[in-house]
Design a protein around this motif. Sequence first.
Motif, mmCIF file in Angstrom:
data_model
loop_
_atom_site.group_PDB
_atom_site.id
_atom_site.type_symbol
_atom_site.label_atom_id
_atom_site.label_comp_id
_atom_site.label_asym_id
_atom_site.label_seq_id
_atom_site.Cartn_x
_atom_site.Cartn_y
_atom_site.Cartn_z
ATOM 1 N N LEU A 4 -31.088 -6.090 -28.735
ATOM 2 C CA LEU A 4 -31.515 -5.778 -30.097
ATOM 3 C C LEU A 4 -32.268 -4.455 -30.137
ATOM 4 N N ARG A 5 -33.114 -4.225 -29.140
ATOM 5 C CA ARG A 5 -33.891 -2.982 -29.091
ATOM 6 C C ARG A 5 -32.948 -1.783 -29.033
ATOM 7 N N HIS A 6 -31.889 -1.906 -28.258
ATOM 8 C CA HIS A 6 -30.933 -0.807 -28.138
ATOM 9 C C HIS A 6 -30.141 -0.607 -29.430
ATOM 10 N N LYS A 7 -29.863 -1.686 -30.155
ATOM 11 C CA LYS A 7 -29.091 -1.586 -31.390
ATOM 12 C C LYS A 7 -29.926 -1.043 -32.544
ATOM 13 N N LEU A 8 -31.206 -1.329 -32.561
ATOM 14 C CA LEU A 8 -32.004 -0.944 -33.723
ATOM 15 C C LEU A 8 -32.149 0.559 -33.888
ATOM 16 N N HIS A 43 -42.797 3.909 -30.130
ATOM 17 C CA HIS A 43 -43.558 2.765 -30.643
ATOM 18 C C HIS A 43 -44.737 2.528 -29.704
ATOM 19 N N ILE A 44 -45.941 2.594 -30.216
ATOM 20 C CA ILE A 44 -47.137 2.383 -29.402
ATOM 21 C C ILE A 44 -47.161 0.947 -28.883
ATOM 22 N N LYS A 45 -46.982 -0.011 -29.783
ATOM 23 C CA LYS A 45 -46.788 -1.399 -29.358
ATOM 24 C C LYS A 45 -45.281 -1.527 -29.129
ATOM 25 N N PRO A 46 -44.862 -1.856 -27.908
ATOM 26 C CA PRO A 46 -43.432 -1.847 -27.576
ATOM 27 C C PRO A 46 -42.581 -2.731 -28.485
ATOM 28 N N VAL A 47 -41.398 -2.229 -28.789
ATOM 29 C CA VAL A 47 -40.451 -2.953 -29.636
ATOM 30 C C VAL A 47 -40.161 -4.333 -29.062
ATOM 31 N N VAL A 48 -39.927 -4.408 -27.762
ATOM 32 C CA VAL A 48 -39.590 -5.697 -27.139
ATOM 33 C C VAL A 48 -40.727 -6.702 -27.338
ATOM 34 N N LYS A 49 -41.959 -6.239 -27.260
ATOM 35 C CA LYS A 49 -43.104 -7.129 -27.465
ATOM 36 C C LYS A 49 -43.157 -7.617 -28.916
ATOM 37 N N ILE A 50 -42.889 -6.724 -29.857
ATOM 38 C CA ILE A 50 -42.858 -7.121 -31.272
ATOM 39 C C ILE A 50 -41.761 -8.148 -31.501
ATOM 40 N N ARG A 52 -40.425 -10.176 -29.331
ATOM 41 C CA ARG A 52 -40.786 -11.436 -28.674
ATOM 42 C C ARG A 52 -41.833 -12.196 -29.481
ATOM 43 N N GLU A 53 -42.907 -11.517 -29.862
ATOM 44 C CA GLU A 53 -43.992 -12.181 -30.585
ATOM 45 C C GLU A 53 -43.548 -12.703 -31.951
ATOM 46 N N SER A 54 -42.643 -11.966 -32.596
ATOM 47 C CA SER A 54 -42.169 -12.360 -33.924
ATOM 48 C C SER A 54 -40.971 -13.299 -33.855
ATOM 49 N N GLU A 55 -40.529 -13.614 -32.638
ATOM 50 C CA GLU A 55 -39.376 -14.488 -32.412
ATOM 51 C C GLU A 55 -38.152 -14.015 -33.186
ATOM 52 N N ILE A 56 -37.815 -12.748 -32.996
ATOM 53 C CA ILE A 56 -36.693 -12.121 -33.687
ATOM 54 C C ILE A 56 -35.474 -12.143 -32.774
ATOM 55 N N TYR A 57 -34.352 -12.615 -33.349
ATOM 56 C CA TYR A 57 -33.127 -12.762 -32.564
ATOM 57 C C TYR A 57 -31.903 -12.101 -33.202
ATOM 58 N N SER A 58 -32.053 -11.536 -34.407
ATOM 59 C CA SER A 58 -30.893 -10.949 -35.079
ATOM 60 C C SER A 58 -31.271 -9.614 -35.727
ATOM 61 N N ASP A 93 -39.101 -9.114 -12.276
ATOM 62 C CA ASP A 93 -40.167 -10.106 -12.326
ATOM 63 C C ASP A 93 -40.289 -10.765 -10.946
ATOM 64 N N GLU A 94 -41.141 -11.785 -10.837
ATOM 65 C CA GLU A 94 -41.394 -12.406 -9.536
ATOM 66 C C GLU A 94 -40.170 -13.118 -8.957
ATOM 67 N N PHE A 95 -39.116 -13.327 -9.791
ATOM 68 C CA PHE A 95 -37.904 -13.987 -9.322
ATOM 69 C C PHE A 95 -36.780 -12.985 -9.053
ATOM 70 N N GLY A 96 -37.084 -11.679 -9.157
ATOM 71 C CA GLY A 96 -36.092 -10.659 -8.897
ATOM 72 C C GLY A 96 -35.184 -10.351 -10.072
ATOM 73 N N ARG A 97 -35.484 -10.946 -11.243
ATOM 74 C CA ARG A 97 -34.683 -10.662 -12.422
ATOM 75 C C ARG A 97 -35.189 -9.383 -13.078
ATOM 76 N N PHE A 98 -34.261 -8.555 -13.591
ATOM 77 C CA PHE A 98 -34.673 -7.349 -14.289
ATOM 78 C C PHE A 98 -35.178 -7.689 -15.670
ATOM 79 N N MET A 99 -36.229 -7.023 -16.072
ATOM 80 C CA MET A 99 -36.774 -7.216 -17.405
ATOM 81 C C MET A 99 -37.150 -5.857 -17.967
ATOM 82 N N CYS A 100 -37.124 -5.737 -19.265
ATOM 83 C CA CYS A 100 -37.509 -4.485 -19.908
ATOM 84 C C CYS A 100 -39.010 -4.526 -20.144
ATOM 85 N N VAL A 101 -39.677 -3.453 -19.815
ATOM 86 C CA VAL A 101 -41.136 -3.393 -19.949
ATOM 87 C C VAL A 101 -41.499 -2.661 -21.210
#
Length: 101
Positions: A4-8, A43-50, A52-58, A93-101
């Motif tokens: 979603l971050r890439h599409k926006l 974005h000062i507050k990262p888009v991904v964090k917004i 996640r916190e707002s539970e946005i999926y579309s 992350d601690e399990f070796g999965r890639f995550m966006c920071v």
Amino acid sequence: RTLLRHKLVFMPEYKEWRTKIFQRDEYTCVKCGQKGGNIEAHHIKPVVKILRESEIYSLMEVRDCQELWETINGETLCKTCHTLLGTHRRRQDEFGRFMCV
């Protein structure tokens, strides 16, 4: 959410937000003072964090999320300063999965 971050960035709302940031900051990097050239809106507050916190999926929810489009959460940075922030790197992350920071 990373997808979603890439599409926006292709949404008209993003382009309008970015233009407002550039105009407010007079097309000047707020960190180093470089005027014009290769500048980016950050974005000062990262888009991904917004998202996640707002539970946005579309994209419809992205469009309606006012926090994403608030100019107080944006600043103009030159490409160098934006890169130095390191906020767009992928980390594992601690399990070796890639995550966006």
